[in-house]
Design a protein around this motif. Sequence first.
Motif, short mmCIF file in Angstrom:
data_model
loop_
_atom_site.label_atom_id
_atom_site.label_comp_id
_atom_site.label_asym_id
_atom_site.label_seq_id
_atom_site.Cartn_x
_atom_site.Cartn_y
_atom_site.Cartn_z
N UNK A 267 25.78 111.92 -21.66
CA UNK A 267 24.44 112.53 -22.05
C UNK A 267 24.18 112.39 -23.56
N UNK A 268 23.33 111.70 -23.86
CA UNK A 268 22.66 111.69 -25.28
C UNK A 268 21.92 112.90 -25.44
N UNK A 269 21.82 113.82 -26.52
CA UNK A 269 21.37 115.04 -26.59
C UNK A 269 19.69 115.08 -26.27
N UNK A 270 19.06 113.86 -26.69
CA UNK A 270 17.76 113.58 -26.40
C UNK A 270 17.31 113.81 -24.88
N UNK A 271 18.25 113.16 -24.13
CA UNK A 271 18.05 113.10 -22.72
C UNK A 271 18.27 114.55 -22.24
N UNK A 272 19.23 115.15 -22.59
CA UNK A 272 19.41 116.62 -22.25
C UNK A 272 18.28 117.51 -22.52
N UNK A 273 17.57 117.35 -23.95
CA UNK A 273 16.40 118.10 -24.33
C UNK A 273 15.22 117.94 -23.39
N UNK A 274 15.18 116.60 -23.00
CA UNK A 274 14.01 116.14 -22.24
C UNK A 274 14.33 116.82 -20.80
N UNK A 275 15.41 116.74 -20.35
CA UNK A 275 15.73 117.48 -18.81
C UNK A 275 15.39 118.85 -18.87
N UNK A 276 15.99 119.45 -20.03
CA UNK A 276 15.69 120.84 -19.99
C UNK A 276 14.19 121.19 -20.35
N UNK A 277 13.27 120.18 -20.67
CA UNK A 277 12.04 120.33 -21.12
C UNK A 277 11.85 121.27 -22.29
N UNK A 278 12.69 120.89 -23.35
CA UNK A 278 12.87 121.76 -24.41
C UNK A 278 11.48 121.46 -25.37
N UNK A 279 10.91 122.52 -25.65
CA UNK A 279 9.73 122.66 -26.55
C UNK A 279 10.10 121.85 -27.85
N UNK A 280 9.67 120.78 -28.20
CA UNK A 280 9.76 119.68 -29.27
C UNK A 280 8.82 120.52 -30.27
N UNK A 281 9.28 120.56 -31.64
CA UNK A 281 8.43 121.23 -32.59
C UNK A 281 7.17 120.18 -32.92
N UNK A 282 7.60 119.11 -32.52
CA UNK A 282 6.33 117.78 -32.93
C UNK A 282 6.07 117.08 -31.86
N UNK B 101 27.36 102.00 -21.63
CA UNK B 101 28.01 102.77 -20.51
C UNK B 101 29.16 102.36 -20.28
N UNK B 102 29.86 100.89 -20.25
CA UNK B 102 31.07 100.48 -19.88
C UNK B 102 31.93 100.97 -21.18
N UNK B 103 31.65 100.83 -22.41
CA UNK B 103 32.32 101.15 -23.41
C UNK B 103 32.50 102.60 -23.89
N UNK B 104 31.45 103.31 -23.24
CA UNK B 104 31.36 104.94 -23.53
C UNK B 104 31.95 105.70 -22.45
N UNK B 105 31.22 105.50 -21.38
CA UNK B 105 31.33 106.52 -20.40
C UNK B 105 31.73 106.06 -18.85
N UNK B 106 32.28 104.82 -18.40
CA UNK B 106 32.60 104.82 -17.06
C UNK B 106 32.14 105.66 -16.02
N UNK B 107 30.66 105.64 -15.77
CA UNK B 107 30.10 106.55 -15.19
C UNK B 107 30.17 106.56 -13.78
N UNK B 108 30.60 107.47 -13.18
CA UNK B 108 31.13 107.65 -11.98
C UNK B 108 30.53 108.88 -11.10
N UNK B 109 29.91 109.73 -11.71
CA UNK B 109 29.34 110.64 -10.98
C UNK B 109 27.91 110.69 -10.88
N UNK B 110 27.22 111.65 -10.22
CA UNK B 110 25.79 111.33 -10.10
C UNK B 110 25.16 111.48 -11.42
N UNK B 111 25.54 111.89 -12.35
CA UNK B 111 25.19 111.90 -13.75
C UNK B 111 23.83 112.36 -14.10
N UNK B 112 23.19 111.80 -15.25
CA UNK B 112 21.98 112.30 -15.67
C UNK B 112 21.07 112.50 -14.54
N UNK B 113 20.75 111.77 -13.71
CA UNK B 113 19.63 111.72 -12.82
C UNK B 113 19.76 113.00 -11.85
N UNK B 114 21.01 113.60 -11.92
CA UNK B 114 21.11 114.84 -11.08
C UNK B 114 20.34 116.21 -11.48
#
Length: 322
Positions: A274-289, A307-320
């Motif tokens: 997860x990139x932090x920004x995705x996590x913040x969006x998923x949790x509907x973080x109240x952005x200051x601006x 993805x190939x280089x960083x994360x060999x994504x094999x689970x349901x991942x961010x969309x879950x």
Amino acid sequence: MTQKTVPDTFLNIEPIDLVACGLTNADLQGEVAVVTGGASNIGLGYARAIAAAGGSVVVSDINAKAGKEAERVINLENGRDAAFFVQCDITSEDDVKALAKAAFDRFGKVDILVNNAMNMRLNGTILESTVEDLDASYAISGRGVMLAIKEFVPPMLARGHGTVTYSTTQFHYLPPMLGRSIYTAGKAAATSLVMSLANEVKGSGVNVFCMVPAGVGRIDADHQAPVSDDGGTPLPDLSNFSMPGFNGLVPPEVSGAAMVYLLMNASHLHGSGFILQEALQAMKFPFPNPSTLPPPSNVHKMNDMELTLAFCNMGPGPSAIG
Ligand SMILES: NC(=O)c1ccc[n+]([C@@H]2O[C@H](COP(=O)([O-])OP(=O)(O)OC[C@H]3O[C@@H](n4cnc5c(N)ncnc54)[C@H](O)[C@@H]3O)[C@@H](O)[C@H]2O)c1
């Protein structure tokens, strides 16, 4: 509930308000975490947020002065013995074994391992660096992560319960604006280990994911100062590095809250990153601006190469989640 503030600390921190982030002060109740590199910046934000969410935390770091202060601050903030500092050079097998013994002696179990320690001054280009710089980068990011996994994961497997995470980077090859080849080589090594671990323990009840805390920190004299006297190159100047939605760097308190959110959702995240920004969006973080927050279609999702280089994504991942 906003935490109590600790006015007389030299740590550069702000109060953490988990409720404002859609979380509660009991989200990690009863969980015990070990945070490596937990005495400053991102690791300190993780440790403080985990404690604010009701967990107990072993702050481990090579820097004893900041680590002891982190323990004091976290305990005062939470009004209980939530934190415990253990000095540990993550590259030393003896230190990591001693860290594990201290953690199990104190809390009887470890549910969460947050691999976060890094020497950010190991950031030179290949041609300007020595092979010893590369060894040092691998020592913290590869060897250190493996040593911690070897100590903490077998007891998790025995209990069929646990989470392992790693503070990785989205750059696993020379990034054009930073030129941090020695740094990214170490990060790639550890990311490979951690994501291979996800394969090795799949279905065991131990969840493994990576988090990219992109652009996190506070620019000040303390953060720019060397954290240990190892003769590395200067810390990179992050002052022009910013995240959409923030006027500058993301505060460590915010990435700490995001880590709590990801830990709560760890079973959905196994094998993903997860990139932090995705996590913040998923949790509907109240952005200051909010006006500077890009529409969802522009949010950076890792491309296939990354993805190939960083994360060999094999689970349901961010969309879950989200
Ligand atoms: N800051 C960012 O925006 C960013 C972006 C992507 C990834 N990361 C990753 O997040 C993690 C934390 O980054 P940060 O910006 O908070 O770094 P930082 O330099 O502020 O903190 C790193 C911590 O690790 C500790 N440390 C260094 N060497 C150690 C060792 N041998 N053993 C134990 N502890 C040691 C330091 O004392 C320090 O407390 C790092 O792994 C980094 O690669 C950071």
